[in-house]
Design an enzyme around this catalytic site. Sequence first.
Site, PDB file in Angstrom:
ATOM      1  N   ASP A  88       4.562  -5.998  -8.860  1.00 49.12           N
ATOM      2  CA  ASP A  88       3.393  -6.316  -9.672  1.00 49.12           C
ATOM      3  C   ASP A  88       3.317  -7.795 -10.023  1.00 49.12           C
ATOM      4  O   ASP A  88       4.146  -8.304 -10.771  1.00 49.12           O
ATOM      5  CB  ASP A  88       3.437  -5.493 -10.963  1.00 49.12           C
ATOM      6  CG  ASP A  88       2.179  -5.639 -11.795  1.00 49.12           C
ATOM      7  OD1 ASP A  88       1.150  -6.046 -11.224  1.00 49.12           O
ATOM      8  OD2 ASP A  88       2.221  -5.358 -12.997  1.00 49.12           O
ATOM      9  N   ASP A 264      -3.886  -9.797  -7.663  1.00 47.67           N
ATOM     10  CA  ASP A 264      -2.979  -8.839  -8.296  1.00 47.67           C
ATOM     11  C   ASP A 264      -2.499  -7.761  -7.327  1.00 47.67           C
ATOM     12  O   ASP A 264      -3.274  -6.922  -6.890  1.00 47.67           O
ATOM     13  CB  ASP A 264      -3.682  -8.189  -9.489  1.00 47.67           C
ATOM     14  CG  ASP A 264      -2.809  -7.177 -10.209  1.00 47.67           C
ATOM     15  OD1 ASP A 264      -1.573  -7.294 -10.112  1.00 47.67           O
ATOM     16  OD2 ASP A 264      -3.355  -6.283 -10.860  1.00 47.67           O
TER      17      ASP A 264
END
Length: 379
Positions: A88, A264
């Site tokens: 992440d 992201d």
Amino acid sequence: MDEATATHGRTMDDSIQHARPWNPAASVKKVNTITNSTNIVARDLARLNNYFKKSAISERQSAPVINEVFSYIAETTVGTQTFDLIVDTGSSNTWVGADTKFVAGSTAKSTGDFVSVSYGSGEFSGTEYTDTVSVDGTGVTGQSIGVAKSSSGFSDVDGIIGFGPEDLTEYTVSGVSEVPTFLQNLVSQGVISENILGVSFAPLTGSDDEDTNGELTFGGVDDTKFTGDITYTTRTGDYWGVSVTKFEFGSTSLGTTTASGIVDTGTTLLYIPTATYDKFLTASKGKPDSSSGLVKFTTKPTADFTFVVGGTTYTLTPADYLVPTAQYANWGISGSGFYSIINDGGSEAPNTILGQTFLENFYAVFDTTNNRVGLAVAA
């Protein structure tokens, strides 16, 4: 993965929240709780909403990652245990214990400090430890990790390894303002010379629901994973933020207003501002489909979808922005029609999220050393 920022913690999959604002190498693996496109959209949007909340080896090191439809998960060793952690870039804490419980070994030390992170679509809280942490053999000692006493939204996955900016760890651990990230410790302990992460993702082929087709490169980039030059733009905001302009569908302009974007790995889909999304529906003749949560087309689109970041135009062909029909079962899609990975990011900034399905077509560089984000066409 698909698919987290901290609100003093943040959510998994597509949106994590941090104590600051924000709306989801080694082998990477999928989060099995996300079983269809409706789940993924809900998770991504929950993560997106979290964005709004505040509260001496010099060579690069690389490791493979596994694509499991909606997420990438790194097999990460903490002490003597191996955990499946979501990769992440939208959050920065590393934590374990959501599924496989952490057992403290001889290298683990409890600081006694409380740690908590909320990701919009999930959260965890527990105690901070320090321990050895490695991804595919590249590792550090004394890494801050959260050991969950409670968590939600993380079934069949063990936690997260965060590659976001250090700012996102602010106030997530009691008694300290920030904690060093895994990449920061790789630099400070001389494993790599620069705080740079190169990310190579790739689409699944056929009906496969898992494939080791990605790579994380610590300390630099892998020139074999992209073509042409990497275009860099200065990072904006608290996340890996970029300014996005000039959205177009074929020859139709979808607006020229500058959008606030985030690159992201923890978000699955590609999200664009509501005003742009509405124009996209009109131009493409697509309609929101309640059963899938995606945009559905009766006739397969033929036009490209483009936008500009840092003066460079990025193009997604229909093959790039449509879910492959062979993947419908993995996405929980039934029936005929064509479905897009382009979705509504809302009107509040950040409202443009370049997630996993975008990054499967472009190489990404998260360069903390030079405070910039890079993108190039995937090889």
